[in-house]
Scaffold this motif. Sequence first.
Motif: not given
Length: 366
Positions: A61-90
Motif C-alpha cells: 500500500e506504500r503509505p504516505s506517512v509513517l509514525v514511529v513510537t519506539t526505537a526498539y520497536g522500529l529496529r525489531r520490525w526491520f530486523d524481522t523484515a530483513e530476516a524474512a527477505g523483505l528488508g529491501d522492499q520495506l
Amino acid sequence: MNSAQQLAGFRIAVTSDRRSNELIEALERRGAETAHTPLLRLAPLEDEQFLLGQTRRVIAERPSVLVVTTAYGLRRWFDTAEAAGLGDQLGRALEDCRIFTRGAKALGAVRALGLPVAGSAAAGTSQALLQLLHGEVQGAAVAVQMHADNDRPLARDIRALGAAHVLKIEPYRWMENSGDPHILTLLEGICAGRFDAVTFTSAPSVHTLLAAAASRGMLPTLIRSFNERVLAATVGPVTAEPLIQAGVRSPLVPQRHRMGAMVLQLVTALADQGTLSVDTSRGLCQLRGRTLSLNDEDCTLTPLHAEILRCLLQAGGNVVSRDELATSLSTLPSRHALDMTLSRLRKSLPDPQLITTVIKRGYRIA
C-alpha cells in the motif's frame, strides 16, 4: 560519598525484562540491594507471521506517512523484515514517506536507518505526538508502529485527525506474566514499604502491575505507598503516564529518556527523600534505606526494623503511640508483636537507648 556507596542501604525492585541485567548491575555497582521481578516478557522473534503480514501490507500500500513510537520497536520490525527477505522492499516502500517520531530515541533510530524525518515530538508523549500530527495526516494512508496494547488509542486518534486509512505495525508481542507468584510478592513488598524504589522501563509493565493490584484489591494501597514512601522511577514520560493516571503524584521522570539518566535521578532522589538525619541525645543518627549510622557506627536493619525507626525519626522526638505504629506497619498482627519487634530492634542498634519507651503512651527517639 563515592559512587560505589551512593545507593548503599537502599532496596530497589527492578521490573523490566529486556536489558534488566544492565540496570541491575548499574544499581548494585552503586551499593543497592535489588530484587528482580519481570512484569512482562517479550516473546521471541521466531514465528512472526502476524508482523510479516502487516509488513507486506505496508509494502503493497506504500503509505504516505509513517509514525514511529519506539526505537526498539522500529529496529525489531526491520530486523524481522530483513530476516524474512523483505528488508529491501520495506525500505523502498518507506522512501517517500513523511516520518514522524515520538521522542528522541525513536528519532535516532529512524536516522540510523538513513531515513528522513519530517518531525519529532520532543516531549516523547502520545499527546505531544498527536499535536505534531495535527494537520499532517488529512486524507493520508498512515502506518503506525505500535508500542503495545496501551498504544491502541493512538491509531484511533490518528483516524480522528482525518487519516484516510491507518495500518498498524505491531513488532512487540508480550508474553502474559501475571500468573507469576513473584508478582504478588512484589505487590506486597511495595504496599508494605519493603522497597525504597521501583524502576519501570515501559508503560506495559506499569499497566501489568496496576492490573495485578486491582484484581487483588490492592490498588489503593499500592498508590498510597508510591505517594508516601516508595519512589516510582521511570525511564520517560510515556512510562510515567499510566502511573500518573492511576493517581501516583510524582513519579521520577529524567530529562533525558535513558536508563542511565533514570539511575542518576534515582541516586539523587534517594539521597534527598530516602535519607533521614536527626540529631539525638545519643549522637547524629542517619538512616539511608536500611542502613543506620549512629556516630559513624553502621548497622544494617531488617525492612521492618528500618520502617519502625523511620516512623520514629520522622516524629522528630515526639511520642509515637503503639496504635500509630501498628497502623503504619500492616505486617504486624498485634500490639504484643510490635513490642517484641521493638525489643529486637533495640538490640540490633549501636546504642539501644536511641529508642525510649514512654510508659502507657508509646515510643520516641531519645
